[in-house]
Design a protein around this motif. Structure first.
Motif, PDB file in Angstrom:
ATOM      1  N   ASP A  45       0.651  -1.101  -0.057  1.00  0.00           N
ATOM      2  CA  ASP A  45      -0.107  -0.112  -0.085  1.00  0.00           C
ATOM      3  C   ASP A  45       0.745   1.189   0.224  1.00  0.00           C
ATOM      4  O   ASP A  45       0.545   2.135   0.688  1.00  0.00           O
ATOM      5  CB  ASP A  45      -0.800   0.005   1.337  1.00  0.00           C
ATOM      6  N   GLY A  46       1.884   1.352  -0.679  1.00  0.00           N
ATOM      7  CA  GLY A  46       2.721   2.466  -0.864  1.00  0.00           C
ATOM      8  C   GLY A  46       3.774   2.523   0.225  1.00  0.00           C
ATOM      9  O   GLY A  46       4.588   3.507   0.165  1.00  0.00           O
ATOM     10  N   PHE A  47       3.637   1.697   1.267  1.00  0.00           N
ATOM     11  CA  PHE A  47       4.797   1.921   2.578  1.00  0.00           C
ATOM     12  C   PHE A  47       5.729   0.807   2.264  1.00  0.00           C
ATOM     13  O   PHE A  47       5.637  -0.406   1.585  1.00  0.00           O
ATOM     14  CB  PHE A  47       4.065   1.354   3.688  1.00  0.00           C
ATOM     15  N   SER A  48       7.052   1.187   2.338  1.00  0.00           N
ATOM     16  CA  SER A  48       8.340  -0.021   2.429  1.00  0.00           C
ATOM     17  C   SER A  48       8.691  -0.177   3.855  1.00  0.00           C
ATOM     18  O   SER A  48       8.836   0.642   4.591  1.00  0.00           O
ATOM     19  CB  SER A  48       9.380   1.019   1.656  1.00  0.00           C
ATOM     20  N   TYR A  86       4.783   5.212  11.298  1.00  0.00           N
ATOM     21  CA  TYR A  86       3.449   5.466  11.137  1.00  0.00           C
ATOM     22  C   TYR A  86       2.778   4.602  12.001  1.00  0.00           C
ATOM     23  O   TYR A  86       2.675   3.439  12.006  1.00  0.00           O
ATOM     24  CB  TYR A  86       3.139   5.104   9.673  1.00  0.00           C
ATOM     25  N   VAL A  87       1.954   5.144  12.861  1.00  0.00           N
ATOM     26  CA  VAL A  87       0.778   4.622  13.793  1.00  0.00           C
ATOM     27  C   VAL A  87      -0.579   5.167  13.752  1.00  0.00           C
ATOM     28  O   VAL A  87      -0.578   6.370  14.082  1.00  0.00           O
ATOM     29  CB  VAL A  87       1.527   4.471  15.057  1.00  0.00           C
ATOM     30  N   ASP A  88      -1.552   4.182  13.309  1.00  0.00           N
ATOM     31  CA  ASP A  88      -2.879   5.065  13.423  1.00  0.00           C
ATOM     32  C   ASP A  88      -3.109   6.292  12.832  1.00  0.00           C
ATOM     33  O   ASP A  88      -3.549   7.318  13.075  1.00  0.00           O
ATOM     34  CB  ASP A  88      -3.292   5.254  14.926  1.00  0.00           C
ATOM     35  N   HIS A  89      -2.503   6.270  11.369  1.00  0.00           N
ATOM     36  CA  HIS A  89      -2.688   7.483  10.537  1.00  0.00           C
ATOM     37  C   HIS A  89      -1.757   8.710  11.140  1.00  0.00           C
ATOM     38  O   HIS A  89      -2.016   9.790  10.422  1.00  0.00           O
ATOM     39  CB  HIS A  89      -3.887   7.848  10.004  1.00  0.00           C
ATOM     40  N   LYS A  90      -1.070   8.427  11.901  1.00  0.00           N
ATOM     41  CA  LYS A  90       0.009   9.358  12.600  1.00  0.00           C
ATOM     42  C   LYS A  90       1.378   9.112  12.308  1.00  0.00           C
ATOM     43  O   LYS A  90       1.670   7.851  12.101  1.00  0.00           O
ATOM     44  CB  LYS A  90      -0.114   9.758  14.046  1.00  0.00           C
TER      45      LYS A  90
END
Length: 145
Positions: A45-48, A86-90
């Motif tokens: 999903d776009g995260f590496s 990145y955790v919980d959209h933060k």
């Protein structure tokens, strides 16, 4: 002479290159669809994501290896931020100014120097762990406490 190496991680690939340079016929077997072992990564999903620690933690070791196999080491580029969490959209970026970074550098520099002087490039014996520097600094190693 023919050699089969099981695993295409950093250790397997390095061993294969060194043996090939010495004239061995080398075959490397890997169970996954790409090489790298813990040095590989994946994206979702776009995260590496890295599968493990950075592969270039000990530049002296890699420089020595590259020269042994007749190659030039890669150019290393410093990144900023060092990493993002990145955790919980933060998200939080970790930079050299992050609280605790200086202490982290101090601790890892100590462990790194001790590892270079006491462990690397030698065949280990159990008595090597009874070294005064290791015993008196045991609490500085987070793997023990």
């Amino acid at each position: 002479m023919k050699v089969i190496i099981v695993g295409a991680g950093i250790g397997g690939l390095s061993t294969a290159l060194l043996l090939k340079k010495k004239g061995f016929e080398v075959t490397v077997l890997e169970k996954l669809d790409k090489p790298g072992g813990r040095a590989r990564g994946f994206s979702i999903d776009g995260f590496s994501f890295d599968m493990g620690p950075s592969w270039y933690l000990m530049p002296e070791i890699f420089d020595k290896f590259y020269h042994e196999v007749g190659e030039e080491p890669p150019e290393i580029v410093e990144v900023d931020p060092l990493f993002s969490l990145y955790v919980d959209h933060k998200s939080e970026d970790f930079t050299k100014e992050h609280p605790g970074f200086e202490k982290y550098l101090e601790d890892t520099e100590f462990m790194y120097s001790l590892a270079l002087s006491k462990f690397l490039f030698k065949e280990m014996r159990i008595t090597d762990f009874l070294d005064r520097d290791i015993i008196t600094n045991l609490r500085r190693f987070p793997i023990f406490f």
